[in-house]
Scaffold this motif. Structure first.
Motif, PDB file in Angstrom:
ATOM      1  N   ASN A 251       0.829  -1.207   0.000  1.00  0.00           N
ATOM      2  CA  ASN A 251       0.000   0.000   0.000  1.00  0.00           C
ATOM      3  C   ASN A 251       0.867   1.262   0.000  1.00  0.00           C
ATOM      4  O   ASN A 251       0.600   2.214  -0.738  1.00  0.00           O
ATOM      5  CB  ASN A 251      -0.921   0.001   1.215  1.00  0.00           C
ATOM      6  CG  ASN A 251      -2.037   1.019   1.111  1.00  0.00           C
ATOM      7  OD1 ASN A 251      -2.954   0.881   0.305  1.00  0.00           O
ATOM      8  ND2 ASN A 251      -1.966   2.057   1.917  1.00  0.00           N
TER       9      ASN A 251
ATOM     10  N   ALA B 154      -4.163   4.243  -3.459  1.00  0.00           N
ATOM     11  CA  ALA B 154      -3.774   3.580  -2.210  1.00  0.00           C
ATOM     12  C   ALA B 154      -4.826   3.879  -1.154  1.00  0.00           C
ATOM     13  O   ALA B 154      -5.568   4.859  -1.237  1.00  0.00           O
ATOM     14  CB  ALA B 154      -2.396   4.056  -1.750  1.00  0.00           C
ATOM     15  N   HIS B 155      -4.880   3.015  -0.138  1.00  0.00           N
ATOM     16  CA  HIS B 155      -5.919   3.101   0.884  1.00  0.00           C
ATOM     17  C   HIS B 155      -5.473   3.907   2.099  1.00  0.00           C
ATOM     18  O   HIS B 155      -4.284   3.986   2.426  1.00  0.00           O
ATOM     19  CB  HIS B 155      -6.279   1.694   1.376  1.00  0.00           C
ATOM     20  CG  HIS B 155      -6.934   0.827   0.355  1.00  0.00           C
ATOM     21  ND1 HIS B 155      -8.136   1.131  -0.225  1.00  0.00           N
ATOM     22  CD2 HIS B 155      -6.538  -0.369  -0.183  1.00  0.00           C
ATOM     23  CE1 HIS B 155      -8.478   0.168  -1.077  1.00  0.00           C
ATOM     24  NE2 HIS B 155      -7.519  -0.742  -1.073  1.00  0.00           N
TER      25      HIS B 155
ATOM     26  N   VAL C 290      -5.438   3.422   6.053  1.00  0.00           N
ATOM     27  CA  VAL C 290      -5.177   2.138   6.706  1.00  0.00           C
ATOM     28  C   VAL C 290      -5.495   2.213   8.196  1.00  0.00           C
ATOM     29  O   VAL C 290      -5.121   3.173   8.880  1.00  0.00           O
ATOM     30  CB  VAL C 290      -3.699   1.710   6.538  1.00  0.00           C
ATOM     31  CG1 VAL C 290      -3.474   0.313   7.109  1.00  0.00           C
ATOM     32  CG2 VAL C 290      -3.287   1.764   5.069  1.00  0.00           C
TER      33      VAL C 290
ATOM     34  N   ARG D 237       2.513   1.728  -3.457  1.00  0.00           N
ATOM     35  CA  ARG D 237       1.589   2.327  -4.424  1.00  0.00           C
ATOM     36  C   ARG D 237       1.428   3.821  -4.173  1.00  0.00           C
ATOM     37  O   ARG D 237       1.426   4.623  -5.117  1.00  0.00           O
ATOM     38  CB  ARG D 237       0.226   1.641  -4.331  1.00  0.00           C
ATOM     39  CG  ARG D 237       0.215   0.196  -4.784  1.00  0.00           C
ATOM     40  CD  ARG D 237      -1.168  -0.398  -4.606  1.00  0.00           C
ATOM     41  NE  ARG D 237      -1.211  -1.821  -4.930  1.00  0.00           N
ATOM     42  CZ  ARG D 237      -2.295  -2.582  -4.816  1.00  0.00           C
ATOM     43  NH1 ARG D 237      -3.424  -2.054  -4.360  1.00  0.00           N
ATOM     44  NH2 ARG D 237      -2.245  -3.865  -5.135  1.00  0.00           N
ATOM     45  N   HIS D 238       1.283   4.170  -2.910  1.00  0.00           N
ATOM     46  CA  HIS D 238       1.120   5.585  -2.577  1.00  0.00           C
ATOM     47  C   HIS D 238       2.344   6.389  -3.000  1.00  0.00           C
ATOM     48  O   HIS D 238       2.217   7.472  -3.588  1.00  0.00           O
ATOM     49  CB  HIS D 238       0.878   5.710  -1.071  1.00  0.00           C
ATOM     50  CG  HIS D 238       0.560   7.106  -0.615  1.00  0.00           C
ATOM     51  ND1 HIS D 238      -0.180   7.997  -1.366  1.00  0.00           N
ATOM     52  CD2 HIS D 238       0.889   7.767   0.533  1.00  0.00           C
ATOM     53  CE1 HIS D 238      -0.297   9.136  -0.717  1.00  0.00           C
ATOM     54  NE2 HIS D 238       0.349   9.030   0.434  1.00  0.00           N
TER      55      HIS D 238
ATOM     56  N   LEU E  70      -8.169  -0.319   3.915  1.00  0.00           N
ATOM     57  CA  LEU E  70      -7.323  -1.441   4.314  1.00  0.00           C
ATOM     58  C   LEU E  70      -7.325  -1.518   5.835  1.00  0.00           C
ATOM     59  O   LEU E  70      -6.912  -0.576   6.513  1.00  0.00           O
ATOM     60  CB  LEU E  70      -5.890  -1.236   3.797  1.00  0.00           C
ATOM     61  CG  LEU E  70      -4.866  -2.337   4.122  1.00  0.00           C
ATOM     62  CD1 LEU E  70      -5.311  -3.678   3.557  1.00  0.00           C
ATOM     63  CD2 LEU E  70      -3.485  -1.943   3.590  1.00  0.00           C
TER      64      LEU E  70
END
Length: 288
Positions: free
Chosen positions: A76, A86-87, A89, A79-80, A226
């Motif tokens: 995650n 991205a989530h 979290v 990706r960010h 997430l």
């Protein structure tokens, strides 16, 4: 005029000068704190951003018993950092199982990666109310940020619940696109787990329909794309933690001593494993 009278006169003169400057519009600007475009580790406190040194972190390979959680968080953050979706979290679960340590370790690894760092901004619980101001501060900075809220929990009817939901849910003060929230909590939903506990936390009278109220409150956790659970540590996992730490720091490892150490504390966790290693290192005259 004696010394105390002279000191008082000087203090009054400074106060008078400050009042005159305010009246004339000459007051100094409010300090904006550190430049978020520079550096990778920050603390947001009392409305100002402060840059801090890189913290000491545990190597990712030493996290035992949380392989799936570690992999999900690493991916995650990767990706960010790459500008991909991205989530936000939520890391929830048992105390001492490495939630906060893993957040710092993953960001340290991202800082060292060729793909580029994700700056981490830690916010204390008492400064959650100022998140909108922090988001405003970060909005125009063209780089990815994680805003880290550690060990968070709310009372059942706290206004912070609704404020945080609005920030996560696309309200007018929602977080900027290059910012993600990362929250750790011992509570799965950030709120009391039972109605009785909610009433104990809540200074207000209970609503006529507590089920609807609870459904509304528990929806806060649903805003996190997430959610990673950290569960109580069994004996093999605890011993694996101790063994990995011992090997990393060149210590002789005695499983019986590790179990006795945990028994004396009535718990097994990553934190207890590290405390055992500190104790063993001291006994063996080794600096961990």
């Amino acid at each position: 005029m004696n010394d105390s009278q002279a000191a008082l006169a000087q203090s009054l003169a400074r106060i008078a000068a400050a009042v005159q400057a305010l009246a004339a519009g000459l007051a100094p600007p409010v300090a904006r704190g550190a430049d978020p475009a520079e550096g990778d580790w920050f603390v947001w406190s009392e409305g100002a951003l402060r840059r801090v040194p890189r913290p000491r972190t545990t190597p990712l390979a030493l996290f035992q018993g949380v392989d799936a959680q570690r992999a999900a968080l690493v991916e995650n953050v990767r990706r960010h950092g790459a500008g991909l979706p991205a989530h936000d979290v939520l890391l929830w679960g048992a105390r001492g199982m490495g939630k906060s340590s893993l957040v710092r370790a993953v960001h340290a690894a991202a800082t060292d990666a060729a793909s580029g760092p994700v700056a981490l901004v830690q916010v204390a619980r008492e400064d959650v109310a100022g998140l909108a101001r922090l988001f405003e501060r970060l909005a125009d900075i063209d780089r990815p940020f994680t805003v880290f809220l550690d060990d968070l929990a709310f009372a059942a009817s706290g206004a912070e619940v609704h404020a945080l939901r609005a920030l996560l849910d696309g309200g007018i003060e929602a977080r900027p696109e290059q910012v993600r929230l990362m929250v750790t909590s011992n509570r799965r939903h950030l709120l009391p787990s039972t109605l009785a506990a909610a009433d104990a936390d809540d200074a207000n009278p209970p609503d006529a329909n507590p089920r609807d109220t609870r459904d509304d409150q528990l929806a806060l956790a649903d805003r996190f794309g997430l959610r990673l659970g950290f569960h109580n540590c069994d004996q093999p996992t605890y011993l694996a933690m101790c063994s990995a730490y011992a090997a990393a720091h060149g210590l002789a490892f005695d499983p019986a001593a590790a179990l006795a150490f945990a028994a004396g504390r009535g718990a097994r966790s990553g934190r207890v494993a590290w405390h055992f290693i500190v104790d063993a290192a001291g006994a063996q005259r080794v600096r961990p």
